[in-house]
Write an enzyme that holds these catalytic residues in place. Structure first.
Site, PDB file in Angstrom:
ATOM      1  N   PRO A 257      -1.845  -2.162   2.440  1.00 54.33           N
ATOM      2  CA  PRO A 257      -1.067  -1.772   1.261  1.00 54.33           C
ATOM      3  C   PRO A 257      -1.384  -2.656   0.060  1.00 54.33           C
ATOM      4  CG  PRO A 257       0.336  -1.993   3.200  1.00 54.33           C
ATOM      5  CD  PRO A 257      -1.001  -2.561   3.570  1.00 54.33           C
ATOM      6  N   CYS A 258      -1.442  -2.063  -1.105  1.00 57.75           N
ATOM      7  CA  CYS A 258      -1.575  -2.823  -2.352  1.00 57.75           C
ATOM      8  C   CYS A 258      -0.183  -3.003  -2.932  1.00 57.75           C
ATOM      9  CB  CYS A 258      -2.474  -2.084  -3.339  1.00 57.75           C
ATOM     10  SG  CYS A 258      -4.223  -2.317  -3.005  1.00 57.75           S
ATOM     11  N   GLN A 259       0.200  -4.236  -3.158  1.00 57.60           N
ATOM     12  CA  GLN A 259       1.593  -4.510  -3.496  1.00 57.60           C
ATOM     13  C   GLN A 259       1.950  -4.245  -4.944  1.00 57.60           C
ATOM     14  OE1 GLN A 259       3.676  -5.086  -1.009  1.00 57.60           O
ATOM     15  NE2 GLN A 259       1.870  -4.866   0.277  1.00 57.60           N
TER      16      GLN A 259
ATOM     17  N   PHE B 247      -0.882  -3.766  -7.729  1.00 56.85           N
ATOM     18  CA  PHE B 247      -1.982  -3.409  -8.617  1.00 56.85           C
ATOM     19  C   PHE B 247      -1.828  -4.143  -9.945  1.00 56.85           C
ATOM     20  CE2 PHE B 247      -1.788   0.139  -5.668  1.00 56.85           C
ATOM     21  CZ  PHE B 247      -3.102   0.165  -5.248  1.00 56.85           C
TER      22      PHE B 247
END
Length: 374
Positions: free
Chosen positions: A76-78, A80
């Site tokens: 997951p990208c928290q 960006f």
């Protein structure tokens, strides 16, 4: 006996990516990791509990990580966030550090990362690029990246995903497109909503709004399930106001087709944008992206495509069901599910379409077996 390609699926969710790789034949999962109990249970019910690790990926010790030919998954990208300090100790990068740790210890020839399309403009992607340079944690790997649309690979859905292929056996290109809009030369036509729903025996009016009363045990915990795909054809009980709104929306239309007296104040004030809200699908087109709240038409283009004009035109005025969403995501008919209705909806909406994953897996196979067709 043909060599089987061992793989690890990280942040596996319900197993959409594993489903596609298994459909491509020749792959064998040796570990999967997922922190959400119900998603992990869904994965386990389809692919086995023995290799699924439910829980925090950081708690898996280095010596527990098996060797594997390929690692797949999407950390997951928290946030960006804007490109800034490139600090690998930034808490937001914890899960990325875990993905890299698995690559370091499993020593795969290839890894595949999937994520939202804007990932390629994120600080996380910049950090990944830094690590494959000489002296980095992933020194020796070459990256290929790009945006793939699921409709171009056999899914009846215009879902765009960022795909990154890391390889230490030579640079591997992105998989070639297999499907295209219209009647493209050398490609199959896009699959449509009609293609997905036809021959499935789906009632226009679902018989129930509830999942069957059943439970199962996975990882020592009790969860709702295991449900068959047919159990997911669930209706809702919309209000009279919602039904009036649905009836005004033709295929491809949305909130701008509603008469002013049916518009909520927030839509009256917002005169542009969010064009897919309260939208109706079209039979002869792929759907738009299936997100986690596909059962709410106010969240996107999620109304059933059946709509005929005229006073007596036949219409199906309801949002798509969980079953229909899973079909648009290309989950196979024999896929099984665990969780509540909301939890299963999240699993469906968060998944990589198995058709897209299968196209990637087929493309990678000759490289992993040492017989690439260049």
């Amino acid at each position: 006996m043909a060599k089987r390609i061992s793989m690890i699926d990280l942040f596996a969710g319900c197993g959409g990516m594993t489903s596609g790789f298994m459909a491509a034949k020749g792959y064998k999962p040796v570990m999967a990791v997922e922190w959400d109990l119900h998603a992990a249970a869904t994965y386990a019910s389809n692919f086995g509990e023995e290799h699924m690790r439910w829980g925090d990926i950081a708690k898996i010790q280095d010596h527990e990580i098996p060797r594997a030919d390929v690692i797949i998954g999407g950390p997951p990208c928290q946030g960006f966030s804007n490109l800034g300090t490139r600090d690998v100790n930034d808490p937001r990068n914890k899960l990325w550090k875990e993905y890299i740790r698995f690559v370091q210890h499993a020593k795969p020839n290839v890894f595949v990362i999937e994520n939202v399309d804007r990932f390629l403009k994120s600080s996380e992607f910049l950090l990944l690029q830094e690590e494959v340079r000489e002296g980095g944690l992933l020194d020796g790997y070459e990256l290929t990246s790009g945006i793939l649309m699921a409709a171009n690979y056999g899914a009846p859905q215009r879902r765009k995903r960022a795909i990154v292929i890391g390889s230490k056996i030579g640079k591997i290109p992105l998989p070639p497109q297999t499907h295209g809009q219209g009647n493209p030369i050398g490609l199959k036509p896009w699959r449509t909503v009609k293609d997905a729903f036809d021959r499935q025996g789906l009632a226009d009016k679902p018989e129930t709004t509830a999942l069957p009363a059943s439970s199962a045990r996975f990882f020592g915990e009790t969860v709702p399930g295991v449900f068959k795909s047919k159990d997911l054809h669930l209706g809702r009980t919309p209000t009279d106001l919602s039904l009036l709104r649905y009836a005004h929306v033709p295929p491809g239309g949305g909130r701008f087709n509603l008469p002013e007296e049916l518009l909520p104040n927030c839509w009256k004030k917002k005169t542009s944008g969010t064009t897919d809200v309260m939208g109706r699908m079209q039979w002869n087109e792929p759907s738009l992206t299936i997100r986690t709240e596909f059962f709410k038409p106010e969240k996107g283009q999620y109304l059933h495509p059946q709509w005929e004009s005229g006073k007596n035109g036949y219409r199906v005025d309801r949002p798509i069901t969980h079953r229909e969403a899973a079909l648009l995501q290309t989950f196979p008919d024999n896929f099984q599910w665990c969780g509540t209705k909301i939890q299963i909806a999240k699993q469906i909406g968060n998944a990589v379409p198995p058709a897209l994953a299968e196209a990637i897996a087929k493309h990678l196979k000759p490289y992993l077996l040492g017989t690439p067709q260049r």
